[in-house]
Design a protein around this motif. Structure first.
Motif, PDB file in Angstrom:
ATOM      1  N   LEU A 128       2.204   9.592  11.920  1.00  0.00           N
ATOM      2  CA  LEU A 128       1.980  10.936  11.370  1.00  0.00           C
ATOM      3  C   LEU A 128       3.233  11.810  11.460  1.00  0.00           C
ATOM      4  O   LEU A 128       3.481  12.628  10.584  1.00  0.00           O
ATOM      5  CB  LEU A 128       0.827  11.629  12.107  1.00  0.00           C
ATOM      6  CG  LEU A 128      -0.573  11.113  11.779  1.00  0.00           C
ATOM      7  CD1 LEU A 128      -1.591  11.675  12.765  1.00  0.00           C
ATOM      8  CD2 LEU A 128      -0.957  11.464  10.343  1.00  0.00           C
ATOM      9  N   ARG A 129       4.011  11.601  12.519  1.00  0.00           N
ATOM     10  CA  ARG A 129       5.186  12.463  12.726  1.00  0.00           C
ATOM     11  C   ARG A 129       6.517  11.769  12.481  1.00  0.00           C
ATOM     12  O   ARG A 129       7.562  12.402  12.544  1.00  0.00           O
ATOM     13  CB  ARG A 129       5.161  13.041  14.136  1.00  0.00           C
ATOM     14  CG  ARG A 129       3.936  13.915  14.355  1.00  0.00           C
ATOM     15  CD  ARG A 129       3.994  14.738  15.599  1.00  0.00           C
ATOM     16  NE  ARG A 129       4.066  13.969  16.820  1.00  0.00           N
ATOM     17  CZ  ARG A 129       4.606  14.417  17.950  1.00  0.00           C
ATOM     18  NH1 ARG A 129       5.129  15.621  17.998  1.00  0.00           N
ATOM     19  NH2 ARG A 129       4.632  13.673  19.032  1.00  0.00           N
ATOM     20  N   ILE A 138       2.051   9.252   5.641  1.00  0.00           N
ATOM     21  CA  ILE A 138       0.874  10.117   5.574  1.00  0.00           C
ATOM     22  C   ILE A 138      -0.368   9.399   5.041  1.00  0.00           C
ATOM     23  O   ILE A 138      -1.446   9.981   4.987  1.00  0.00           O
ATOM     24  CB  ILE A 138       1.156  11.387   4.742  1.00  0.00           C
ATOM     25  CG1 ILE A 138       1.604  11.034   3.331  1.00  0.00           C
ATOM     26  CG2 ILE A 138       2.179  12.259   5.448  1.00  0.00           C
ATOM     27  CD1 ILE A 138       1.721  12.226   2.408  1.00  0.00           C
ATOM     28  N   LYS A 139      -0.224   8.114   4.691  1.00  0.00           N
ATOM     29  CA  LYS A 139      -1.391   7.319   4.299  1.00  0.00           C
ATOM     30  C   LYS A 139      -1.872   6.441   5.449  1.00  0.00           C
ATOM     31  O   LYS A 139      -3.072   6.357   5.699  1.00  0.00           O
ATOM     32  CB  LYS A 139      -1.062   6.447   3.083  1.00  0.00           C
ATOM     33  CG  LYS A 139      -0.848   7.240   1.817  1.00  0.00           C
ATOM     34  CD  LYS A 139      -0.579   6.348   0.640  1.00  0.00           C
ATOM     35  CE  LYS A 139      -0.345   7.226  -0.593  1.00  0.00           C
ATOM     36  NZ  LYS A 139      -0.020   6.432  -1.770  1.00  0.00           N
ATOM     37  N   LEU A 140      -0.968   5.787   6.151  1.00  0.00           N
ATOM     38  CA  LEU A 140      -1.343   4.872   7.226  1.00  0.00           C
ATOM     39  C   LEU A 140      -1.628   5.601   8.544  1.00  0.00           C
ATOM     40  O   LEU A 140      -2.537   5.217   9.282  1.00  0.00           O
ATOM     41  CB  LEU A 140      -0.242   3.821   7.428  1.00  0.00           C
ATOM     42  CG  LEU A 140      -0.561   2.668   8.363  1.00  0.00           C
ATOM     43  CD1 LEU A 140      -1.831   1.939   7.940  1.00  0.00           C
ATOM     44  CD2 LEU A 140       0.617   1.699   8.407  1.00  0.00           C
ATOM     45  N   PHE A 144      -5.062   5.158  11.388  1.00  0.00           N
ATOM     46  CA  PHE A 144      -5.077   4.958  12.840  1.00  0.00           C
ATOM     47  C   PHE A 144      -5.787   6.120  13.529  1.00  0.00           C
ATOM     48  O   PHE A 144      -6.588   5.914  14.443  1.00  0.00           O
ATOM     49  CB  PHE A 144      -3.652   4.836  13.388  1.00  0.00           C
ATOM     50  CG  PHE A 144      -3.053   3.473  13.191  1.00  0.00           C
ATOM     51  CD1 PHE A 144      -3.276   2.468  14.115  1.00  0.00           C
ATOM     52  CD2 PHE A 144      -2.260   3.202  12.087  1.00  0.00           C
ATOM     53  CE1 PHE A 144      -2.721   1.207  13.945  1.00  0.00           C
ATOM     54  CE2 PHE A 144      -1.701   1.950  11.908  1.00  0.00           C
ATOM     55  CZ  PHE A 144      -1.931   0.947  12.832  1.00  0.00           C
ATOM     56  N   LEU A 145      -5.507   7.339  13.059  1.00  0.00           N
ATOM     57  CA  LEU A 145      -6.127   8.517  13.656  1.00  0.00           C
ATOM     58  C   LEU A 145      -7.647   8.476  13.477  1.00  0.00           C
ATOM     59  O   LEU A 145      -8.394   8.727  14.424  1.00  0.00           O
ATOM     60  CB  LEU A 145      -5.565   9.802  13.034  1.00  0.00           C
ATOM     61  CG  LEU A 145      -6.118  11.102  13.581  1.00  0.00           C
ATOM     62  CD1 LEU A 145      -5.843  11.232  15.070  1.00  0.00           C
ATOM     63  CD2 LEU A 145      -5.527  12.283  12.815  1.00  0.00           C
ATOM     64  N   GLN A 146      -8.112   8.133  12.296  1.00  0.00           N
ATOM     65  CA  GLN A 146      -9.548   8.081  12.034  1.00  0.00           C
ATOM     66  C   GLN A 146     -10.235   7.046  12.917  1.00  0.00           C
ATOM     67  O   GLN A 146     -11.321   7.282  13.436  1.00  0.00           O
ATOM     68  CB  GLN A 146      -9.821   7.777  10.552  1.00  0.00           C
ATOM     69  CG  GLN A 146     -11.280   7.841  10.173  1.00  0.00           C
ATOM     70  CD  GLN A 146     -11.904   9.202  10.447  1.00  0.00           C
ATOM     71  OE1 GLN A 146     -11.306  10.241  10.210  1.00  0.00           O
ATOM     72  NE2 GLN A 146     -13.121   9.205  10.981  1.00  0.00           N
TER      73      GLN A 146
END
Length: 166
Positions: A128-129, A138-140, A144-146
Motif C-alpha cells: 500500500l505504501r 494499489i490493486k494488490l 492483502f489488507l482485506q
C-alpha cells in the motif's frame, strides 16, 4: 517423559537463554536457543535466527554469512520462520539488492500464504505504501489488507483505519 515435556524443555531453554543473552551472551546461549527452537517453540527459533546474524561480528564485515539457520530449508514449514527469515534478510547490511532481496520478499510472501498474520499485514503495508523496495501497488495491497480484515487481525484493522484517514 510426559506428553507436555517437550514444551517444558522448550520453555525452560528459551527462558534460560534469554537470561544468558542479557549477561553478555556467551556461546551457551546459542546452544540453549537452538534446543528450544528444535523442541518446537517458533518464537525461540525466530529469536535464534535473528541472534545468529546480529551477534556475528564477521558477518557485518564480510557480507551475508554462509550456512546459517536462515538457509536451513528444513525449517521452511513454519510460517514464523519464513517471516523472520525475510525480515532479517531485508534488514541485513549491504545485501539489499537483486536476488537476495527477491528471496527475502518471497519468504515473507510464503509466510503470509502459510497463515502468518504478521507477514500478511507486512505485505499489505509494504504494497500500500511502497516500502522495503516493493513498488506501491494499489490493486494488490488492498487484497492483502482485506484478507487481514476478514481474519480480524489487529494490525490490518489499524492499517485500514490509517488508510481511511488518508
Amino acid at each position: 517423559m510426559e506428553v507436555g515435556a517437550p514444551h517444558f524443555i522448550s520453555a525452560y531453554a528459551g527462558c534460560h537463554c534469554r537470561i544468558l543473552i542479557l549477561s553478555t551472551r556467551p556461546k551457551r546461549s546459542d546452544e540453549l536457543l537452538l534446543i528450544a527452537a528444535r523442541a518446537g517453540d517458533p518464537e525461540d527459533l525466530c529469536q535464534t535466527i535473528r541472534a545468529e546474524i546480529i551477534w556475528d561480528d564477521d558477518s557485518v564485515e564480510k557480507g551475508y554469512p554462509d550456512k546459517t539457520l536462515l538457509d536451513d530449508t528444513s525449517l521452511d514449514k513454519d510460517p514464523h520462520v519464513l517471516f523472520t527469515r525475510g525480515q532479517t534478510m531485508l534488514n541485513y547490511p549491504g545485501e539489499g539488492e537483486g536476488d537476495f532481496r527477491r528471496r527475502a520478499i518471497q519468504s515473507i510472501l510464503d509466510a503470509s500464504k502459510e497463515g502468518s498474520g504478521a507477514a500478511l499485514c507486512w505485505m499489505a503495508d509494504a504494497l500500500l505504501r511502497g516500502l522495503y523496495g516493493l513498488p506501491q501497488d494499489i490493486k494488490l495491497g488492498p487484497v492483502f489488507l482485506q484478507t487481514g480484515l476478514e481474519e480480524k487481525l489487529p494490525r490490518a484493522i489499524a492499517l485500514d483505519a490509517l488508510r481511511q484517514l488518508g
